[in-house]
Structure formats: C-alpha cells, structure tokens
Design a protein around this motif. Structure first.
Motif, PDB file in Angstrom:
ATOM      1  N   GLU A 144      40.784  30.526 -13.015  1.00 24.84           N
ATOM      2  CA  GLU A 144      41.502  30.752 -11.553  1.00 24.84           C
ATOM      3  C   GLU A 144      40.658  31.406 -10.629  1.00 24.84           C
ATOM      4  OE1 GLU A 144      44.043  30.070 -14.980  1.00 24.84           O
ATOM      5  OE2 GLU A 144      42.694  31.660 -14.663  1.00 24.84           O
ATOM      6  N   ALA A 145      39.887  32.597 -11.006  1.00 24.77           N
ATOM      7  CA  ALA A 145      39.113  33.332 -10.305  1.00 24.77           C
ATOM      8  C   ALA A 145      37.999  32.476  -9.911  1.00 24.77           C
ATOM      9  CB  ALA A 145      38.696  34.557 -11.159  1.00 24.77           C
ATOM     10  N   ASN A 146      37.202  31.674 -10.798  1.00 22.19           N
ATOM     11  CA  ASN A 146      36.086  30.926 -10.543  1.00 22.19           C
ATOM     12  C   ASN A 146      36.471  29.764  -9.451  1.00 22.19           C
ATOM     13  OD1 ASN A 146      34.568  32.655 -12.087  1.00 22.19           O
ATOM     14  ND2 ASN A 146      35.027  31.357 -13.903  1.00 22.19           N
ATOM     15  N   ALA A 147      37.676  29.174  -9.584  1.00 20.20           N
ATOM     16  CA  ALA A 147      37.948  28.230  -8.435  1.00 20.20           C
ATOM     17  C   ALA A 147      37.992  28.785  -7.457  1.00 20.20           C
ATOM     18  CB  ALA A 147      39.269  27.502  -8.967  1.00 20.20           C
ATOM     19  N   GLU A 148      38.615  30.254  -7.250  1.00 21.00           N
ATOM     20  CA  GLU A 148      38.664  30.757  -5.821  1.00 21.00           C
ATOM     21  C   GLU A 148      37.087  30.907  -5.446  1.00 21.00           C
ATOM     22  OE1 GLU A 148      40.785  34.647  -3.776  1.00 21.00           O
ATOM     23  OE2 GLU A 148      41.328  34.076  -6.094  1.00 21.00           O
ATOM     24  N   ARG A 149      36.652  31.516  -6.247  1.00 17.41           N
ATOM     25  CA  ARG A 149      34.858  31.727  -5.853  1.00 17.41           C
ATOM     26  C   ARG A 149      34.362  30.435  -5.547  1.00 17.41           C
ATOM     27  NH1 ARG A 149      31.586  34.029 -10.693  1.00 17.41           N
ATOM     28  NH2 ARG A 149      29.738  33.189  -9.106  1.00 17.41           N
ATOM     29  N   GLY A 150      34.657  29.302  -6.166  1.00 20.35           N
ATOM     30  CA  GLY A 150      33.962  28.225  -5.637  1.00 20.35           C
ATOM     31  C   GLY A 150      34.431  27.804  -4.321  1.00 20.35           C
ATOM     32  N   MET A 151      35.759  27.523  -3.839  1.00 16.58           N
ATOM     33  CA  MET A 151      36.456  27.134  -2.711  1.00 16.58           C
ATOM     34  C   MET A 151      35.663  27.983  -1.779  1.00 16.58           C
ATOM     35  SD  MET A 151      37.615  24.813  -1.251  1.00 16.58           S
ATOM     36  CE  MET A 151      38.176  23.475  -2.452  1.00 16.58           C
ATOM     37  N   LYS A 152      35.806  29.311  -1.928  1.00 17.95           N
ATOM     38  CA  LYS A 152      35.438  30.185  -0.821  1.00 17.95           C
ATOM     39  C   LYS A 152      33.943  29.863  -0.574  1.00 17.95           C
ATOM     40  CE  LYS A 152      34.882  35.151   0.276  1.00 17.95           C
ATOM     41  NZ  LYS A 152      34.993  36.609  -0.432  1.00 17.95           N
ATOM     42  N   ALA A 153      33.026  29.567  -1.684  1.00 20.27           N
ATOM     43  CA  ALA A 153      31.588  29.523  -1.290  1.00 20.27           C
ATOM     44  C   ALA A 153      31.566  28.122  -0.448  1.00 20.27           C
ATOM     45  CB  ALA A 153      30.907  29.377  -2.627  1.00 20.27           C
ATOM     46  N   TRP A 154      32.220  27.185  -0.737  1.00 17.74           N
ATOM     47  CA  TRP A 154      32.041  25.960   0.018  1.00 17.74           C
ATOM     48  C   TRP A 154      32.733  26.163   1.281  1.00 17.74           C
ATOM     49  CZ3 TRP A 154      29.977  21.776   1.464  1.00 17.74           C
ATOM     50  CH2 TRP A 154      30.614  21.038   2.280  1.00 17.74           C
ATOM     51  N   GLN A 155      33.645  26.998   1.614  1.00 14.24           N
ATOM     52  CA  GLN A 155      34.196  27.150   2.998  1.00 14.24           C
ATOM     53  C   GLN A 155      33.037  27.884   3.775  1.00 14.24           C
ATOM     54  OE1 GLN A 155      36.347  25.732   4.431  1.00 14.24           O
ATOM     55  NE2 GLN A 155      37.801  24.682   2.823  1.00 14.24           N
ATOM     56  N   THR A 156      32.446  28.930   3.199  1.00 15.43           N
ATOM     57  CA  THR A 156      31.448  29.755   3.855  1.00 15.43           C
ATOM     58  C   THR A 156      30.319  28.849   4.259  1.00 15.43           C
ATOM     59  OG1 THR A 156      32.177  31.670   2.499  1.00 15.43           O
ATOM     60  CG2 THR A 156      30.011  31.719   3.634  1.00 15.43           C
ATOM     61  N   LEU A 157      29.885  27.961   3.476  1.00 16.58           N
ATOM     62  CA  LEU A 157      28.713  26.928   3.593  1.00 16.58           C
ATOM     63  C   LEU A 157      29.157  26.347   4.791  1.00 16.58           C
ATOM     64  CD1 LEU A 157      25.844  26.004   2.892  1.00 16.58           C
ATOM     65  CD2 LEU A 157      26.846  24.764   1.083  1.00 16.58           C
ATOM     66  N   LYS A 158      30.541  25.633   4.454  1.00 18.20           N
ATOM     67  CA  LYS A 158      30.652  24.575   5.619  1.00 18.20           C
ATOM     68  C   LYS A 158      30.719  25.270   6.955  1.00 18.20           C
ATOM     69  CE  LYS A 158      34.421  21.403   6.744  1.00 18.20           C
ATOM     70  NZ  LYS A 158      35.871  20.900   6.095  1.00 18.20           N
ATOM     71  N   GLY A 159      31.248  26.480   6.937  1.00 17.35           N
ATOM     72  CA  GLY A 159      31.400  27.301   8.088  1.00 17.35           C
ATOM     73  C   GLY A 159      30.072  27.635   8.722  1.00 17.35           C
ATOM     74  N   GLN A 160      29.016  27.637   8.021  1.00 17.37           N
ATOM     75  CA  GLN A 160      27.595  28.207   8.551  1.00 17.37           C
ATOM     76  C   GLN A 160      27.073  26.712   9.098  1.00 17.37           C
ATOM     77  OE1 GLN A 160      25.115  30.760   6.383  1.00 17.37           O
ATOM     78  NE2 GLN A 160      26.740  32.152   5.952  1.00 17.37           N
TER      79      GLN A 160
END
Length: 385
Positions: free
Chosen positions: A361-377
């Motif tokens: 659960e925590a790792n899935a949240e990490r992964g999606m947050k990472a993608w959203q951060t990368l996409k935003g940049q």
C-alpha cells in the motif's frame, strides 16, 4: 506535400521542424491539421501545442516494485496498485510462483486466478517478467524452446500482452550474432504460433553481454523481423550504461552528460516508435562509498550494475531516498520529444521494500506520487520551453 510542408514551406531546414514532420507526417493530413494553427504560427508554437496533448500514457507498475517481504503477497500488491490508480501491472515470476505455492496450485492455474483477480480490481496485466538468458545460451536450443513454451503458456493464462525478456547477460555464451538472431526469430515464431499472439519485449540491460545499448537491441529487433518482437526501454539501463559510475565518488562518468544527450538525440531522430512496446522508469542512488570489494553490497557473482539495480533503484525523483539520475531528461526524450503514447511502467528494486513495514500500500502510493511528480515537471518544462 505533407501538412506541415504546406503550412511551413521552410520547416525542413529546422531541426525542430524536422522532428515535428516526423511526428506528424504519418498521421496528420492537411485536412486534419489543427484548426487553431494559422499560417503565421511558428514551428516552436506548433511543437508546444502538440506536446500539450502528450503524457496521457497509461501507467503500470511491476509487482516486485510493490514489496519484497514474504508478507507482501501478490493479492495485496494487485489491490494496492489498483487502489492508487495504476492502470496496469507487470507480474514477475517470483511473485506468481509465491502465490501458486500459497494456494497449492500449478503455475498455470495460479496465472488464471491472478488474471481473474486483476480483472476484479480493474487492472490490466501488461507483461509477465522476465524470461532470461535465451539467445546465445549454450544449453540445447530444443530445451530452451521447451522452457519458452511453458513461459508463453503462463503469459497467455495471465492474459498479458507481453513476455519481457532481457538481452542475455551471462558471460559464457555462443557469441555468434547470426545464431542469436536465428534463435530469437524462432522464439518470436513460437510466441506467434497461437492466439493470442504474445509480443516479446526485448530489453537491453546495462550489463548485457552484447546488447547493453538501445542501438544494439534495436539492431536485433530489426534483424529478427517479426512484428511481435520489439523493445522495452528502461531509463535505469541508459543511465548506468552511459551516465552513471559505480566506482567514482561523483557517481558520474566523465563524459556522461554528453554521451547520454547524444544517445537521446539519436533516439528521438532515428528510433522507429512502432518497435517500442513499452517503457520503464526508475531512478538510482549513488554508490556510497564507491563500489569495491569492500562495499557492503559487493557480490562477485554479479556485474556492478546488477548489484546497483538490486539495491538502490527507487522510484523516479525520490530525492528523500537520495536519487540523482537524470530520469526526467530520459522521460522527456521518450514521452515528449519522441511522443511515445504507450504504456509507462515503474520498475524499481529498492532494498527498503524488503522490510515488512514497507508494504504494497505504501509502495503503490510512493510510485504514483513519483509519477505525478515527474509528469508535473515534464508539463512545467513544456510551458517554459
């Protein structure tokens, strides 16, 4: 005359224009040219407007990237990935094997159960991973093809479109290029012999024996000449092969920036995007201290890059984990400059995920947050370009 040539007669003399022509010429007729573009609009403006349509890629995650503790079961991983908004998942062999053992089922029966479980959770299995050390192996070819047949049967039972296969990385091989091409062609024919046809996603590893660059792997794809044989490109392997250095205090190769930039430029200008099945993104931490026989992760049975991958490969842009690799630059080339619109999968190997408390659960949240951060940049960079 293409649509762009009609609107911009001189754009062929501009590098950006040529790139834009490559992206548009196969899909944009003059009658389909964006109606909000006027004859006086600059090429750069057209590029910007086209780029704004990108980054709608479906996002997947590898099951191994959701946890590596025995309590991090495959059903938990599937539920966690779906719950955090991932559209797809790569199922790795150890995860499927662990699930099969837990329910006392064969691998084929377990694959069907996992397929149904993913369907219930509304998540697609994009690949089964990973079928290793096939081409050039000194094992008899009929034995290798028999093993491949089993892997392909499991891939079909999962309902996965792809079987991922890294380029051979063991050192004791039959180093005969033509033989390797022939063996891969036979494997592709086997994967295409029954419906549904399985696509083989061939991946250059930074420590592969022969195909450690995307150019090497692309040459194999083009010589195999099978529609179901294409590439999976991974940002980590580009970084380790061209940019990062496990043995230096800086963590960077002397000409790393130059080598990576030139490789990405060639990719954008020359790579046939139809032969790219999906991309994988991850980041990396520097080897601190530099890798040596005294390093706590030292493993004489593995190449340094392989050790690096196993231990220190978090999600993109996780600065809190010490990441430093130019994953944003690579994602820019893959997704924006080249305009790849297919699957993007997050494949990480992070030693922290071996802890029980760092669950799916925590790792899935990490992964999606990472993608959203990368996409935003990436989107922000477009606005300022």
């Amino acid at each position: 005359m293409s649509a762009l040539a009609h609107h911009f007669p001189n754009f062929h003399h501009d590098i950006l224009g040529q790139r834009l022509h490559d992206n548009f010429s196969s899909c944009c007729l003059a009658s389909e040219f964006p109606k909000n573009i006027t004859y006086g609009t600059s090429v750069q403006t057209v590029v910007f407007l086209e780029k704004r349509k990108m980054l709608d890629n479906k996002i997947a995650i590898a099951s191994v990237s959701l946890g590596e503790h025995i309590s991090h079961t495959l059903p938990r991983k599937i539920s966690a990935a779906a719950g955090k908004g991932f559209a797809g998942i790569e199922i790795t062999y150890p995860d499927l094997e662990g699930y099969a053992q837990s329910v006392s089922a064969s691998m084929l029966d377990a694959a069907v159960q996992v397929r149904n479980l993913c369907k219930e959770n509304g998540i697609e299995i994009i690949a089964f991973a990973s079928f290793q050390n096939f081409e050039g192996s000194k094992l008899p070819l009929d034995e290798r093809l028999a093993t491949a047949k089993t892997w392909l049967a499991i891939t079909r039972a999962l309902g996965a479109e792809h079987l991922q296969m890294p380029a051979i990385y063991i050192r004791d091989i039959n180093d005969d290029h033509d033989l390797m091409v022939s063996e891969l062609r036979q494997l592709a024919d086997l994967a295409g012999a029954h419906e549904p046809v399985i696509k083989l996603a061939y991946e250059n590893l930074a420590w592969s024996t022969r195909c450690y660059l995307w150019e090497h792997a692309l040459q194999m794809v083009q010589e195999v000449k099978r529609d179901n044989f294409g590439l999976c490109l991974d940002s980590f392997h580009l970084c380790v092969a061209l940019w990062a250095d496990a043995f230096s205090a800086s963590g960077r190769q002397v000409d790393g920036d130059k080598n990576l930039q030139e490789s990405l430029q060639r990719f954008v200008e020359e790579f046939p995007v139809e032969q790219l099945f999906y991309v994988q993104l991850s980041d990396g931490e520097p080897m601190t201290p530099p890798y040596s026989k005294d390093h706590p992760w030292y493993d004489p049975t593995l190449e340094p890059g392989h050790v690096w991958s196993n231990e220190a490969r978090p999600f993109p842009l996780e600065k809190q984990c010490g990441t430093y690799m130019p994953v944003q630059t690579i994602a820019q080339a893959f997704l924006v400059d080249k305009g790849f619109t297919g699957w993007v999968s997050l494949e990480t190997f992070d030693r922290r995920m071996r802890r029980k408390e760092n669950g799916p659960e925590a790792n899935a949240e990490r992964g999606m947050k990472a993608w959203q951060t990368l996409k935003g940049q990436l989107l922000a960079a477009q606005k300022t370009s």
